[in-house]
Design an enzyme around this catalytic site. Structure first.
Site, PDB file in Angstrom:
ATOM      1  N   GLU A   1     -32.437 -14.333   3.204  1.00 62.78           N
ATOM      2  CA  GLU A   1     -32.787 -15.733   2.939  1.00 62.78           C
ATOM      3  C   GLU A   1     -31.557 -16.535   2.508  1.00 62.78           C
ATOM      4  OE1 GLU A   1     -35.526 -18.154  -0.261  1.00 62.78           O
ATOM      5  OE2 GLU A   1     -36.445 -16.436   0.762  1.00 62.78           O
TER       6      GLU A   1
ATOM      7  N   GLU B   1     -34.768 -31.042  -1.428  1.00 65.50           N
ATOM      8  CA  GLU B   1     -35.626 -31.039  -2.620  1.00 65.50           C
ATOM      9  C   GLU B   1     -35.425 -32.273  -3.494  1.00 65.50           C
ATOM     10  OE1 GLU B   1     -36.928 -28.051  -6.266  1.00 65.50           O
ATOM     11  OE2 GLU B   1     -35.666 -27.332  -4.636  1.00 65.50           O
TER      12      GLU B   1
ATOM     13  N   LYS C   1     -40.929 -15.302 -12.732  1.00 58.55           N
ATOM     14  CA  LYS C   1     -40.035 -15.625 -11.614  1.00 58.55           C
ATOM     15  C   LYS C   1     -38.655 -15.937 -12.146  1.00 58.55           C
ATOM     16  CE  LYS C   1     -39.092 -19.118  -8.067  1.00 58.55           C
ATOM     17  NZ  LYS C   1     -39.489 -20.384  -7.422  1.00 58.55           N
TER      18      LYS C   1
ATOM     19  N   GLU D   1     -44.987 -17.822  -5.696  1.00 60.01           N
ATOM     20  CA  GLU D   1     -43.754 -18.559  -6.013  1.00 60.01           C
ATOM     21  C   GLU D   1     -44.005 -20.063  -5.973  1.00 60.01           C
ATOM     22  OE1 GLU D   1     -39.157 -18.904  -4.323  1.00 60.01           O
ATOM     23  OE2 GLU D   1     -40.497 -17.355  -3.557  1.00 60.01           O
TER      24      GLU D   1
END
Length: 559
Positions: free
Chosen positions: A537, A358, A308, A402
């Site tokens: 996104e 986050e 990733k 992910e």
């Protein structure tokens, strides 16, 4: 004419020479700035990184005073307390003293900060409401022989000026962490250093991030604390004779700042203002974005170790009128459910603001929590549609991959410094006003508080903002991205004596009056990603900012 002015502003924001500021360190270890773009007030203070991190301060103290009715009376009480401190100084050659006055009004810290618009440096940090690990604080309010213990829940903090700041010409290290901790104590929980660290310390620092350096932290000189039931105004002095910054210098600098603090605080509108855009430039463009994502996918599909990588985009916006970063931040609070809001603005720098969902980590004593956040979908226009999108996200193989990469990476890193790690929930949905994500919470118990630095250095960068494996992803990012992320996607938050909390600086922008805004967003590329969906996104993630730049039905704060 407006377009020509905008072009000049854009050139200043992007040209290293046009935006250059000079920094000189004098024999007093103060930092002086000259910059032809800005005339903000800038208080002098000492750089705590210059001191001996192994030499304890002689004094660390908090002095609390009785609660009073208004900010103006609180300001008067602080000025009196500072005069008393100057008349009867402690004998120690180094120290930090916080003077705090509770206010019998509930005033939002962001409104107070907006009223102090002329000051730099400044900072703001707000927790996440009901989901935040807010601090329960016991405040001593001494009145004659009576001592009252008040329990308060800290909601948000705004600060101007720096009693002491921390910055160096080298990346953030254990020595720097020890220099910060030297000014902190478990007995004074509200003496905190607020700041941020670069995403990649090995990348070259571009002109727009120059004043932030590799990291920038500050203990506010004047601070306004928003509490669940009331407010508090505080002033802090810090000194170290070994740095040629004695208590007299510190008090004089604080008095100069206090003389210009505004006690008139007006409620900010939380409706979205319409700011017309003159230009919007994406780096990379959509064409180059497609090439970058496809190249990353080829790398992932080859025999390389890469699984990733998180690629980012910078959108530079020029507007017909000035953008006030604090006004923008106030508008972002409408989007603030389940998110941190932050602002950090060193002297002679743009403001780094954000509304990030986050958490990097939260530590209280030996207890520590972190979060895995990955996978993104828009919110539905109706409850049934929203539930359908949620189920699609939960069942998506691409998003599960992910998310699993992020969760497992954080779990392994916590296990290195914790006796055990609990993951609960293991996979759930976190809903924000515009987007929803896959989410897990991880908790553990540190073996030692000294492990705090190891937690910070190991958790950042997480696979959520860099990729996996970390080094392979970082190299590809450095090869692919042609702009400096700076503090975007880096740790942003605070250190305290027995507690600390850091968010990840995503959903963020670099903003300055007269110079426009740079809006940052990123997205994870794994097997199954497509360039077009990842671009969509990015647009979704920056929509909380772009709503400020076009006509859109505003979200209202619920009364």
């Amino acid at each position: 004419m407006a377009a020509a002015a905008a072009s000049r502003c854009l050139a200043c924001f992007m040209d290293p020479e046009a935006a250059k500021c000079s920094i000189t360190i004098s024999s007093r270890q103060t930092i002086n700035f000259s910059h032809h773009h800005r005339s903000h007030l800038c208080s002098l203070s000492m750089n705590g990184c210059q001191g001996d991190p192994h030499l304890p301060l002689g004094t660390i103290e908090t002095r609390s005073f009785p609660a009073i009715p208004s900010p103006s009376l609180a300001l008067d009480r602080l000025n009196s307390a500072i005069s008393e401190l100057k008349a009867n100084p402690p004998s120690s050659t180094s120290g930090i003293i916080r003077l705090q006055v509770p206010i019998q009004q509930q005033i939002e810290a962001i409104d107070w900060l907006y009223a102090q618009h002329q000051f730099l440096p400044r900072c703001y940090f707000s927790g996440r409401g009901q989901t935040s690990n807010s601090s329960d604080l016991s405040i001593d309010c001494t009145n004659g022989n009576d001592q009252i213990q008040l329990e308060h829940n800290l909601v948000s903090v705004a600060g101007v000026g720096s009693a002491v700041f921390f910055q160096d010409l080298h990346p953030f290290s254990y020595r720097h962490w020890k220099s910060l901790k030297r000014f902190l104590s478990t007995q004074c929980p509200l003496i905190r250093t607020y700041g941020a660290i670069r995403f990649d310390a090995r990348a070259n620092i571009s002109s727009e991030w120059e004043a932030f350096g590799y990291f920038y932290f500050m203990v506010p000189q004047v601070e306004f604390d928003e509490l669940e039931e009331g407010s508090m105004l505080a002033a802090t002095v810090a000194w170290d004779n070994a740095l040629s910054w004695n208590l007299g210098h510190a008090i004089d600098a604080l008095k100069a700042t206090l003389s210009q603090i505004s006690s008139v605080v007006l409620k900010q509108r939380r409706q979205v203002p319409w700011t017309p855009m003159l230009s919007n430039n994406h780096i990379p463009s959509k064409t180059y974005w497609n090439l970058a994502v496809n190249r990353a996918l080829q790398k992932i599909r080859s025999n390389s170790a890469l699984i990733k990588v998180v690629l980012a985009r910078r959108s530079t916006v020029i507007t017909a009128t000035d953008i006030d970063p604090i006004a923008w931040l106030a508008c972002l609070q409408v989007e603030g459910e389940n998110a941190y809001q932050f602002c950090l603005q060193p002297p002679n720098a743009p403001a780094f603001i954000g509304n990030t969902p986050e958490q990097l980590f939260h530590r209280k004593w030996l207890g520590i929590t972190s979060e895995a956040l990955a996978g993104t979908r828009a919110r539905g226009e109706s409850m049934p549609k929203d539930l359908q999108i949620e189920l699609e996200l939960l069942s998506s193989p691409k998003d599960h991959l992910e998310f699993t990469i992020v969760q497992e990476s954080i779990r392994r890193k916590l296990e290195n410094v914790c006796n055990s790690v609990l993951v609960e929930p293991k996979k759930a949905i976190r809903k924000l006003p515009r987007v929803q994500h896959l989410y897990a919470k991880l908790a553990g118990r540190l073996r030692s508080e000294e492990d705090e630095f190891d937690i910070l250095s190991s958790l950042h960068p997480s696979p959520a903002v860099c990729g996996f494996p970390t080094e392979e992803a970082r190299v590809l990012i450095a090869e692919t991205e042609v702009f400096d992320r700076g503090m975007y996607a880096g740790p942003v938050g605070w250190f305290g004596g027995g507690e600390s909390e850091f968010a990840v600086g995503i959903r963020s922008a670099l903003v300055e009056k007269g110079l426009g805004a740079m809006i940052f967003a990123g997205t994870g590329v794994v097997e199954g990603s497509s360039a077009s969906s990842e671009w969509d996104e990015l647009e979704l993630k920056i929509s909380q900012f772009t709503k400020l730049l076009k006509l859109e039905v505003p979200l209202e704060i619920k009364s």
